[in-house]
Each structure stands twice: as C-alpha cells, then as structure tokens.
Design a protein around this motif. Structure first.
Motif, PDB file in Angstrom:
ATOM      1  N   ASP A 113      13.377  51.415  20.053  1.00  0.00           N
ATOM      2  CA  ASP A 113      14.117  50.408  20.810  1.00  0.00           C
ATOM      3  C   ASP A 113      13.182  49.342  21.374  1.00  0.00           C
ATOM      4  OD1 ASP A 113      13.160  52.380  22.607  1.00  0.00           O
ATOM      5  OD2 ASP A 113      14.696  51.890  24.073  1.00  0.00           O
ATOM      6  N   GLU A 114      11.972  49.720  21.754  1.00  0.00           N
ATOM      7  CA  GLU A 114      11.003  48.731  22.242  1.00  0.00           C
ATOM      8  C   GLU A 114      10.546  47.817  21.104  1.00  0.00           C
ATOM      9  OE1 GLU A 114       8.857  46.471  24.790  1.00  0.00           O
ATOM     10  OE2 GLU A 114      10.375  47.973  25.259  1.00  0.00           O
ATOM     11  N   GLN A 115      10.328  48.381  19.930  1.00  0.00           N
ATOM     12  CA  GLN A 115       9.962  47.564  18.773  1.00  0.00           C
ATOM     13  C   GLN A 115      11.080  46.579  18.435  1.00  0.00           C
ATOM     14  OE1 GLN A 115       8.577  49.960  15.487  1.00  0.00           O
ATOM     15  NE2 GLN A 115       7.100  51.031  16.762  1.00  0.00           N
ATOM     16  N   LEU A 116      12.319  47.009  18.546  1.00  0.00           N
ATOM     17  CA  LEU A 116      13.447  46.117  18.288  1.00  0.00           C
ATOM     18  C   LEU A 116      13.494  44.991  19.318  1.00  0.00           C
ATOM     19  CD1 LEU A 116      16.090  48.797  17.301  1.00  0.00           C
ATOM     20  CD2 LEU A 116      15.237  46.956  15.822  1.00  0.00           C
ATOM     21  N   ARG A 117      13.202  45.299  20.565  1.00  0.00           N
ATOM     22  CA  ARG A 117      13.175  44.256  21.602  1.00  0.00           C
ATOM     23  C   ARG A 117      12.111  43.199  21.292  1.00  0.00           C
ATOM     24  NH1 ARG A 117      14.305  48.868  24.705  1.00  0.00           N
ATOM     25  NH2 ARG A 117      16.274  48.693  25.820  1.00  0.00           N
ATOM     26  N   VAL A 118      10.982  43.623  20.775  1.00  0.00           N
ATOM     27  CA  VAL A 118       9.931  42.672  20.392  1.00  0.00           C
ATOM     28  C   VAL A 118      10.438  41.770  19.266  1.00  0.00           C
ATOM     29  CG1 VAL A 118       7.635  42.457  19.339  1.00  0.00           C
ATOM     30  CG2 VAL A 118       8.031  44.121  21.167  1.00  0.00           C
ATOM     31  N   ARG A 119      11.079  42.358  18.285  1.00  0.00           N
ATOM     32  CA  ARG A 119      11.625  41.559  17.179  1.00  0.00           C
ATOM     33  C   ARG A 119      12.695  40.591  17.677  1.00  0.00           C
ATOM     34  NH1 ARG A 119      12.295  46.359  12.653  1.00  0.00           N
ATOM     35  NH2 ARG A 119      10.099  46.951  12.598  1.00  0.00           N
ATOM     36  N   ILE A 120      13.512  41.044  18.613  1.00  0.00           N
ATOM     37  CA  ILE A 120      14.541  40.170  19.201  1.00  0.00           C
ATOM     38  C   ILE A 120      13.880  39.003  19.930  1.00  0.00           C
ATOM     39  CG2 ILE A 120      16.344  40.051  20.973  1.00  0.00           C
ATOM     40  CD1 ILE A 120      17.072  42.984  20.077  1.00  0.00           C
ATOM     41  N   ASP A 121      12.838  39.289  20.705  1.00  0.00           N
ATOM     42  CA  ASP A 121      12.097  38.219  21.382  1.00  0.00           C
ATOM     43  C   ASP A 121      11.548  37.205  20.372  1.00  0.00           C
ATOM     44  OD1 ASP A 121      12.512  39.052  23.975  1.00  0.00           O
ATOM     45  OD2 ASP A 121      10.566  40.040  24.179  1.00  0.00           O
ATOM     46  N   ASP A 122      11.003  37.711  19.267  1.00  0.00           N
ATOM     47  CA  ASP A 122      10.468  36.815  18.234  1.00  0.00           C
ATOM     48  C   ASP A 122      11.564  35.915  17.671  1.00  0.00           C
ATOM     49  OD1 ASP A 122       7.966  37.935  18.533  1.00  0.00           O
ATOM     50  OD2 ASP A 122       8.133  39.226  16.762  1.00  0.00           O
ATOM     51  N   LYS A 123      12.722  36.483  17.412  1.00  0.00           N
ATOM     52  CA  LYS A 123      13.833  35.689  16.864  1.00  0.00           C
ATOM     53  C   LYS A 123      14.326  34.669  17.882  1.00  0.00           C
ATOM     54  CE  LYS A 123      13.884  37.455  12.850  1.00  0.00           C
ATOM     55  NZ  LYS A 123      13.560  36.679  11.657  1.00  0.00           N
ATOM     56  N   LEU A 124      14.373  35.053  19.152  1.00  0.00           N
ATOM     57  CA  LEU A 124      14.792  34.105  20.187  1.00  0.00           C
ATOM     58  C   LEU A 124      13.790  32.957  20.306  1.00  0.00           C
ATOM     59  CD1 LEU A 124      16.139  36.578  22.870  1.00  0.00           C
ATOM     60  CD2 LEU A 124      17.479  34.969  21.501  1.00  0.00           C
ATOM     61  N   SER A 125      12.518  33.251  20.202  1.00  0.00           N
ATOM     62  CA  SER A 125      11.501  32.197  20.225  1.00  0.00           C
ATOM     63  C   SER A 125      11.690  31.244  19.050  1.00  0.00           C
ATOM     64  CB  SER A 125      10.097  32.803  20.155  1.00  0.00           C
ATOM     65  OG  SER A 125       9.804  33.495  21.325  1.00  0.00           O
ATOM     66  N   ARG A 126      11.971  31.812  17.912  1.00  0.00           N
ATOM     67  CA  ARG A 126      12.203  30.974  16.725  1.00  0.00           C
ATOM     68  C   ARG A 126      13.434  30.093  16.913  1.00  0.00           C
ATOM     69  NH1 ARG A 126      10.798  29.873  11.573  1.00  0.00           N
ATOM     70  NH2 ARG A 126      12.469  29.709  10.055  1.00  0.00           N
ATOM     71  N   LEU A 127      14.495  30.650  17.482  1.00  0.00           N
ATOM     72  CA  LEU A 127      15.711  29.865  17.708  1.00  0.00           C
ATOM     73  C   LEU A 127      15.461  28.696  18.658  1.00  0.00           C
ATOM     74  CD1 LEU A 127      18.656  32.399  17.975  1.00  0.00           C
ATOM     75  CD2 LEU A 127      18.357  30.574  16.318  1.00  0.00           C
ATOM     76  N   ARG A 128      14.583  28.891  19.633  1.00  0.00           N
ATOM     77  CA  ARG A 128      14.263  27.812  20.568  1.00  0.00           C
ATOM     78  C   ARG A 128      13.564  26.661  19.881  1.00  0.00           C
ATOM     79  NH1 ARG A 128      11.354  30.083  25.809  1.00  0.00           N
ATOM     80  NH2 ARG A 128       9.664  29.592  24.406  1.00  0.00           N
ATOM     81  N   SER A 129      12.837  26.955  18.819  1.00  0.00           N
ATOM     82  CA  SER A 129      12.023  25.928  18.194  1.00  0.00           C
ATOM     83  C   SER A 129      12.677  25.269  16.979  1.00  0.00           C
ATOM     84  CB  SER A 129      10.664  26.503  17.797  1.00  0.00           C
ATOM     85  OG  SER A 129      10.822  27.488  16.802  1.00  0.00           O
ATOM     86  N   ILE A 130      13.841  25.756  16.562  1.00  0.00           N
ATOM     87  CA  ILE A 130      14.521  25.151  15.410  1.00  0.00           C
ATOM     88  C   ILE A 130      15.969  24.890  15.751  1.00  0.00           C
ATOM     89  CG2 ILE A 130      13.042  26.337  13.725  1.00  0.00           C
ATOM     90  CD1 ILE A 130      15.552  28.138  13.162  1.00  0.00           C
ATOM     91  N   ASP A 131      16.611  24.119  14.903  1.00  0.00           N
ATOM     92  CA  ASP A 131      18.049  23.908  14.994  1.00  0.00           C
ATOM     93  C   ASP A 131      18.707  25.099  14.287  1.00  0.00           C
ATOM     94  OD1 ASP A 131      20.693  23.154  14.844  1.00  0.00           O
ATOM     95  OD2 ASP A 131      20.309  21.302  13.732  1.00  0.00           O
ATOM     96  N   PRO A 132      19.497  25.914  15.013  1.00  0.00           N
ATOM     97  CA  PRO A 132      20.089  27.102  14.386  1.00  0.00           C
ATOM     98  C   PRO A 132      20.883  26.787  13.115  1.00  0.00           C
ATOM     99  CG  PRO A 132      20.467  27.147  16.741  1.00  0.00           C
ATOM    100  CD  PRO A 132      19.837  25.814  16.422  1.00  0.00           C
ATOM    101  N   ALA A 133      21.429  25.602  13.042  1.00  0.00           N
ATOM    102  CA  ALA A 133      22.173  25.229  11.841  1.00  0.00           C
ATOM    103  C   ALA A 133      21.262  25.106  10.622  1.00  0.00           C
ATOM    104  CB  ALA A 133      22.915  23.915  12.078  1.00  0.00           C
TER     105      ALA A 133
END
Length: 88
Positions: free
Chosen positions: A44-64
């Motif tokens: 579950d901690e590893q999944l949280r890290v992956r979720i954080d990575d995806k959220l960081s990516r979403l902040r830097s790109i247009d989700p569309a």
C-alpha cells in the motif's frame, strides 16, 4: 433503460477493470505482491508513491493530452483500495 451517463460510467469502469486485469497478468501481480528486490515498503505504501508520481505528472501536463495518466491514477487508487481491504 439506462441513460447516456450510466452507459458511459459503466464503459469507463469496464475499461479500468480490463486495464488492471491485463496489467496484473502481464506484471505478475506485482502491485499487490512485489518482489521487494530494492524496496521493503508495504504494497500500500508503494502504491501511494506511484499515486504521488501520477499526481505530479498530472500537475505538469494537460490531462486531455495524456489519458493514460488518468487511467493509471484511477487504476492505482483501485489497487490501493484492494490492498487496504485485503489487509496486505
């Protein structure tokens, strides 16, 4: 008879399910049962890290522009739910 939104919701959920099952088969259930070669963190901690990575990516790109990031994020959230419900 189901309305348009209900049909779209069901189709999106089916898409996520198909993605998770396919990746689970391809990667050998590694999200919930990692081999722990470099990290001893709980799944579950590893999944949280992956979720954080995806959220960081979403902040830097247009989700569309990158729908895969959204699908991966949703997938990781589902996997986190599964991990927490299974007690791993």
């Amino acid at each position: 008879m189901p309305g348009g939104s209900e049909i779209e919701i069901r189709a999106a959920c089916q898409r996520i399910e198909d993605l998770l099952v396919e990746k689970n088969r391809r990667y050998g259930d590694s999200a919930l049962h990692p081999i722990r070669l470099f990290s001893s963190a709980a799944p579950d901690e590893q999944l949280r890290v992956r979720i954080d990575d995806k959220l960081s990516r979403l902040r830097s790109i247009d989700p569309a522009e990158d729908e895969d990031v959204l699908l991966d994020l949703i997938g990781y959230l589902v996997l986190l739910l599964v991990a927490q419900c299974s007690g791993d």
